[in-house]
Write a protein that holds these residues in place. Sequence first.
Motif, mmCIF file in Angstrom:
data_model
loop_
_atom_site.group_PDB
_atom_site.id
_atom_site.type_symbol
_atom_site.label_atom_id
_atom_site.label_comp_id
_atom_site.label_asym_id
_atom_site.label_seq_id
_atom_site.Cartn_x
_atom_site.Cartn_y
_atom_site.Cartn_z
ATOM 1 N N ASP A 12 -24.520 66.726 -45.503
ATOM 2 C CA ASP A 12 -23.318 67.384 -45.024
ATOM 3 C C ASP A 12 -23.571 68.878 -44.812
ATOM 4 N N LEU A 13 -23.152 69.410 -43.679
ATOM 5 C CA LEU A 13 -23.303 70.830 -43.382
ATOM 6 C C LEU A 13 -22.456 71.679 -44.323
ATOM 7 N N ALA A 14 -21.302 71.173 -44.704
ATOM 8 C CA ALA A 14 -20.403 71.877 -45.629
ATOM 9 C C ALA A 14 -20.120 70.966 -46.826
ATOM 10 N N PRO A 15 -21.080 70.824 -47.730
ATOM 11 C CA PRO A 15 -20.954 69.825 -48.802
ATOM 12 C C PRO A 15 -19.812 70.086 -49.778
ATOM 13 N N ASP A 16 -19.281 71.302 -49.816
ATOM 14 C CA ASP A 16 -18.189 71.595 -50.742
ATOM 15 C C ASP A 16 -16.820 71.461 -50.092
ATOM 16 N N ALA A 17 -16.794 71.146 -48.808
ATOM 17 C CA ALA A 17 -15.523 70.988 -48.108
ATOM 18 C C ALA A 17 -14.732 69.833 -48.712
ATOM 19 N N GLU A 18 -13.433 69.941 -48.681
ATOM 20 C CA GLU A 18 -12.562 68.937 -49.294
ATOM 21 C C GLU A 18 -12.821 67.528 -48.784
ATOM 22 N N ASN A 19 -13.105 67.387 -47.507
ATOM 23 C CA ASN A 19 -13.313 66.068 -46.927
ATOM 24 C C ASN A 19 -14.776 65.759 -46.629
ATOM 25 N N GLY A 20 -15.685 66.554 -47.173
ATOM 26 C CA GLY A 20 -17.106 66.334 -46.931
ATOM 27 C C GLY A 20 -17.668 65.205 -47.779
ATOM 28 N N PHE A 21 -18.922 64.867 -47.523
ATOM 29 C CA PHE A 21 -19.586 63.827 -48.296
ATOM 30 C C PHE A 21 -19.932 64.300 -49.702
ATOM 31 N N GLY A 22 -20.300 65.557 -49.838
ATOM 32 C CA GLY A 22 -20.706 66.098 -51.125
ATOM 33 C C GLY A 22 -22.210 66.299 -51.197
ATOM 34 N N ARG A 23 -22.629 67.101 -52.164
ATOM 35 C CA ARG A 23 -24.048 67.463 -52.304
ATOM 36 C C ARG A 23 -24.937 66.293 -52.696
ATOM 37 N N ASP A 24 -24.377 65.275 -53.287
ATOM 38 C CA ASP A 24 -25.180 64.160 -53.785
ATOM 39 C C ASP A 24 -25.238 62.987 -52.814
ATOM 40 N N THR A 25 -24.896 63.225 -51.546
ATOM 41 C CA THR A 25 -24.865 62.151 -50.555
ATOM 42 C C THR A 25 -25.861 62.420 -49.430
ATOM 43 N N VAL A 26 -26.593 61.394 -49.077
ATOM 44 C CA VAL A 26 -27.492 61.429 -47.926
ATOM 45 C C VAL A 26 -27.049 60.315 -46.984
ATOM 46 N N VAL A 27 -26.956 60.639 -45.717
ATOM 47 C CA VAL A 27 -26.592 59.658 -44.698
ATOM 48 C C VAL A 27 -27.831 59.403 -43.849
ATOM 49 N N ILE A 28 -28.213 58.161 -43.707
ATOM 50 C CA ILE A 28 -29.348 57.797 -42.870
ATOM 51 C C ILE A 28 -28.788 57.178 -41.595
ATOM 52 N N VAL A 29 -29.110 57.776 -40.461
ATOM 53 C CA VAL A 29 -28.685 57.243 -39.173
ATOM 54 C C VAL A 29 -29.915 56.646 -38.503
ATOM 55 N N GLU A 30 -29.834 55.365 -38.215
ATOM 56 C CA GLU A 30 -30.941 54.662 -37.567
ATOM 57 C C GLU A 30 -30.456 54.135 -36.220
ATOM 58 N N LYS A 31 -31.316 54.187 -35.231
ATOM 59 C CA LYS A 31 -30.985 53.604 -33.931
ATOM 60 C C LYS A 31 -32.073 52.593 -33.597
ATOM 61 N N TRP A 32 -31.638 51.356 -33.325
ATOM 62 C CA TRP A 32 -32.553 50.252 -33.051
ATOM 63 C C TRP A 32 -32.352 49.742 -31.638
ATOM 64 N N ARG A 33 -33.412 49.248 -31.066
ATOM 65 C CA ARG A 33 -33.373 48.713 -29.701
ATOM 66 C C ARG A 33 -32.365 47.580 -29.565
#
Length: 69
Positions: A12-33
């Motif tokens: 998250d770009l703003a991990p402390d924002a009220e509606n953000g994911f938070g500092r302890d979250t990683v999002v993996i975005v995968e794109k498959w054929r």
Amino acid sequence: EEGCIDYRPLTDLAPDAENGFGRDTVVIVEKWRDEICLKNHAAAPHMKRYAENAKVFIQKRDVRILKDI
């Protein structure tokens, strides 16, 4: 891996924002054929080993399969 177009870990770009994911979250975005390549990836032996080894670090896992519109 066959059919993998993009694999990108993000935080998250703003991990402390009220509606953000938070500092302890990683999002993996995968794109498959296609869905077949994604299913093959999920069933691959290295992914099964990864899941077993990583489970001690993961509190919650949320998988969503999306499509372009």
